[in-house]
Design an enzyme around this catalytic site. Structure first.
Site, PDB file in Angstrom:
ATOM      1  N   ARG A 189      -3.200  19.817  -7.267  1.00 19.90           N
ATOM      2  CA  ARG A 189      -3.572  20.809  -6.363  1.00 19.90           C
ATOM      3  C   ARG A 189      -4.351  21.902  -6.853  1.00 19.90           C
ATOM      4  O   ARG A 189      -5.048  22.699  -6.353  1.00 19.90           O
ATOM      5  CB  ARG A 189      -1.960  21.540  -5.902  1.00 19.90           C
ATOM      6  CG  ARG A 189      -1.266  22.144  -7.118  1.00 19.90           C
ATOM      7  CD  ARG A 189      -0.104  23.078  -6.749  1.00 19.90           C
ATOM      8  NE  ARG A 189       0.637  23.493  -7.726  1.00 19.90           N
ATOM      9  CZ  ARG A 189       0.061  24.639  -8.690  1.00 19.90           C
ATOM     10  NH1 ARG A 189      -0.811  25.447  -8.013  1.00 19.90           N
ATOM     11  NH2 ARG A 189       0.850  24.972  -9.468  1.00 19.90           N
ATOM     12  N   SER A 190      -4.251  21.994  -8.400  1.00 19.26           N
ATOM     13  CA  SER A 190      -5.010  23.189  -9.018  1.00 19.26           C
ATOM     14  C   SER A 190      -5.205  22.636 -10.550  1.00 19.26           C
ATOM     15  O   SER A 190      -4.443  21.833 -11.077  1.00 19.26           O
ATOM     16  CB  SER A 190      -3.856  24.128  -9.173  1.00 19.26           C
ATOM     17  OG  SER A 190      -4.400  25.176  -9.884  1.00 19.26           O
ATOM     18  N   ALA A 205      -3.441  31.329 -18.900  1.00 15.83           N
ATOM     19  CA  ALA A 205      -2.930  32.000 -17.508  1.00 15.83           C
ATOM     20  C   ALA A 205      -1.554  31.462 -17.242  1.00 15.83           C
ATOM     21  O   ALA A 205      -1.268  30.105 -17.387  1.00 15.83           O
ATOM     22  CB  ALA A 205      -3.903  31.583 -16.512  1.00 15.83           C
ATOM     23  N   ARG A 229       0.721  -1.286  -0.025  1.00 21.07           N
ATOM     24  CA  ARG A 229       0.038  -0.214   0.169  1.00 21.07           C
ATOM     25  C   ARG A 229       0.844   1.335  -0.041  1.00 21.07           C
ATOM     26  O   ARG A 229       0.453   2.181   0.664  1.00 21.07           O
ATOM     27  CB  ARG A 229      -0.981  -0.037   1.182  1.00 21.07           C
ATOM     28  CG  ARG A 229      -1.925  -1.214   1.097  1.00 21.07           C
ATOM     29  CD  ARG A 229      -2.892  -0.886   2.157  1.00 21.07           C
ATOM     30  NE  ARG A 229      -2.471  -1.132   3.684  1.00 21.07           N
ATOM     31  CZ  ARG A 229      -2.334  -2.282   4.112  1.00 21.07           C
ATOM     32  NH1 ARG A 229      -2.961  -3.284   3.660  1.00 21.07           N
ATOM     33  NH2 ARG A 229      -1.769  -2.269   5.555  1.00 21.07           N
ATOM     34  N   ARG A 230       2.057   1.134  -0.605  1.00 17.95           N
ATOM     35  CA  ARG A 230       2.961   2.322  -0.622  1.00 17.95           C
ATOM     36  C   ARG A 230       3.482   2.755  -2.070  1.00 17.95           C
ATOM     37  O   ARG A 230       4.638   3.311  -2.331  1.00 17.95           O
ATOM     38  CB  ARG A 230       4.111   1.916  -0.049  1.00 17.95           C
ATOM     39  CG  ARG A 230       3.613   1.402   1.550  1.00 17.95           C
ATOM     40  CD  ARG A 230       4.982   1.239   2.205  1.00 17.95           C
ATOM     41  NE  ARG A 230       4.568   0.493   3.566  1.00 17.95           N
ATOM     42  CZ  ARG A 230       5.565   0.103   4.700  1.00 17.95           C
ATOM     43  NH1 ARG A 230       6.718  -0.307   4.221  1.00 17.95           N
ATOM     44  NH2 ARG A 230       4.882  -0.287   5.945  1.00 17.95           N
ATOM     45  N   HIS A 257     -10.845  25.316 -11.114  1.00 13.33           N
ATOM     46  CA  HIS A 257     -11.334  26.898 -11.358  1.00 13.33           C
ATOM     47  C   HIS A 257     -11.536  26.960 -12.808  1.00 13.33           C
ATOM     48  O   HIS A 257     -11.250  26.316 -13.715  1.00 13.33           O
ATOM     49  CB  HIS A 257     -10.250  27.537 -10.871  1.00 13.33           C
ATOM     50  CG  HIS A 257      -8.790  27.203 -11.250  1.00 13.33           C
ATOM     51  ND1 HIS A 257      -8.046  26.571 -10.641  1.00 13.33           N
ATOM     52  CD2 HIS A 257      -8.163  27.710 -12.357  1.00 13.33           C
ATOM     53  CE1 HIS A 257      -6.867  26.548 -11.382  1.00 13.33           C
ATOM     54  NE2 HIS A 257      -6.835  27.180 -12.422  1.00 13.33           N
ATOM     55  N   ILE A 258     -12.382  27.986 -13.075  1.00 10.75           N
ATOM     56  CA  ILE A 258     -12.534  28.646 -14.506  1.00 10.75           C
ATOM     57  C   ILE A 258     -12.006  30.141 -14.428  1.00 10.75           C
ATOM     58  O   ILE A 258     -12.486  30.846 -13.565  1.00 10.75           O
ATOM     59  CB  ILE A 258     -14.001  28.531 -14.799  1.00 10.75           C
ATOM     60  CG1 ILE A 258     -14.448  27.161 -14.994  1.00 10.75           C
ATOM     61  CG2 ILE A 258     -14.299  29.376 -16.134  1.00 10.75           C
ATOM     62  CD1 ILE A 258     -16.043  27.028 -15.201  1.00 10.75           C
ATOM     63  N   CYS A 279       1.327  20.806 -10.974  1.00 14.79           N
ATOM     64  CA  CYS A 279      -0.217  20.732 -10.931  1.00 14.79           C
ATOM     65  C   CYS A 279      -0.702  19.343 -10.472  1.00 14.79           C
ATOM     66  O   CYS A 279      -1.085  19.015  -9.276  1.00 14.79           O
ATOM     67  CB  CYS A 279      -1.204  21.290 -12.089  1.00 14.79           C
ATOM     68  SG  CYS A 279      -0.420  23.212 -12.295  1.00 14.79           S
TER      69      CYS A 279
END
Length: 279
Positions: A178-179, A278, A133-134, A219-220, A154
């Site tokens: 993360r994004s 962006a 499980r690693r 996000h947008i 990201c």
């Protein structure tokens, strides 16, 4: 409507209706303006690849081959070199993130994979004990971040687990971001990591199982609201896209090429939408 289309439309509606605006945004558009966004935190989706549920929208064309080539650059070439990405794979969209005049993206992505010999380690431990499980890949390396400038990763963490069902071994995967710039990159990132999952499964002769996708900040950007509304107006295509990896079971991970993948029954809605990224 595919599961991916349903989730995509629901996320667009939720961000536009319930999302909040970013503050002190880091990225900028090419005209120098701050790239603010409307976003949600904690987005999760589950796809059962073994049942034909693939995370690709039909509401606009997704450049799957370019996405897979980018993944090979990271995990096979284990490189941060823009020359390799552009000359070997003819993928050019990373040039906006070049660090100085280095012709690299800094100590990021493939450079971190190479630094820690990640692919050798993950394949070795899956071979020695598939049920451990690693099986975690993390590209979040503070030492590397301090060494050079560059966009922080990201899609930074992938985890793998296996299940035996009726004698067959299925490989499941979880992608953590993360994004995510949802309209541009959501299905690009999801499908390239499904391809990654398929490559590892083929390496061992296993079947593909479930794909779990968690995004912390979905996000947008504020220059994409018109495109978001257009996507909501579009009717999904009447098709069930499926990604195939046309190599024999047991093919070495490092021998698999972008040309070995085939996306079938994919007739996305056109025309393609244009986005100012962006940076």
């Amino acid at each position: 409507m595919t599961k991916a289309d349903s989730i995509f439309k629901a996320n667009i509606k939720k961000i536009l209706g319930e999302g909040v605006y970013s503050e002190q945004a880091r990225p900028k558009y090419k005209n120098g303006q701050s790239a603010n966004s409307k976003y949600l935190t904690g987005s999760f989706a589950e796809y059962d690849l073994s049942k034909g549920e693939f995370p690709i929208t039909t509401l606009r064309p997704i450049p799957i081959k370019a996405a897979i080539k980018e993944l090979l650059w990271i995990y096979q070439d284990q490189s941060n070199s823009l020359d390799i990405l552009e000359e070997k794979y003819n993928v050019h969209y990373w040039s906006d993130w070049e660090v100085g005049n280095s012709r690299t993206i800094g100590q990021r992505y493939g450079a971190v994979v190479k630094k820690h010999d990640i692919m050798t380690k993950i394949l070795k431990q899956l071979e020695e004990n598939p049920w451990n499980r690693r099986n975690v890949i993390s590209l979040w390396d503070y030492e590397a971040f301090e060494e050079t400038e560059g966009l922080l990763p990201c899609a930074f963490q992938t985890m793998f687990d296996v299940r035996r069902v009726d004698g067959d071994i299925y490989l499941d995967a979880t992608l953590v971001q993360r994004s995510n710039d949802m309209l541009v990159a959501h299905h690009i990132n999801a499908m390239q990591y499904v391809a990654f999952q398929m490559m590892i499964a083929k390496h061992f002769g296993w079947k593909i199982g479930k794909f779990f996708y968690f995004v912390n900040n979905l996000h947008i950007y504020d220059n994409q609201f018109e495109q978001a509304e257009e996507l909501l107006r579009r009717e999904p295509a009447d098709c069930q896209p499926k990604l195939l990896l046309n190599v024999p079971d047991g093919t070495n991970f490092f021998d698999i090429k972008a040309e070995d993948f085939e996306l079938i029954d994919y007739q996305p809605v056109k025309p393609q939408l244009r986005f100012d990224l962006a940076i």
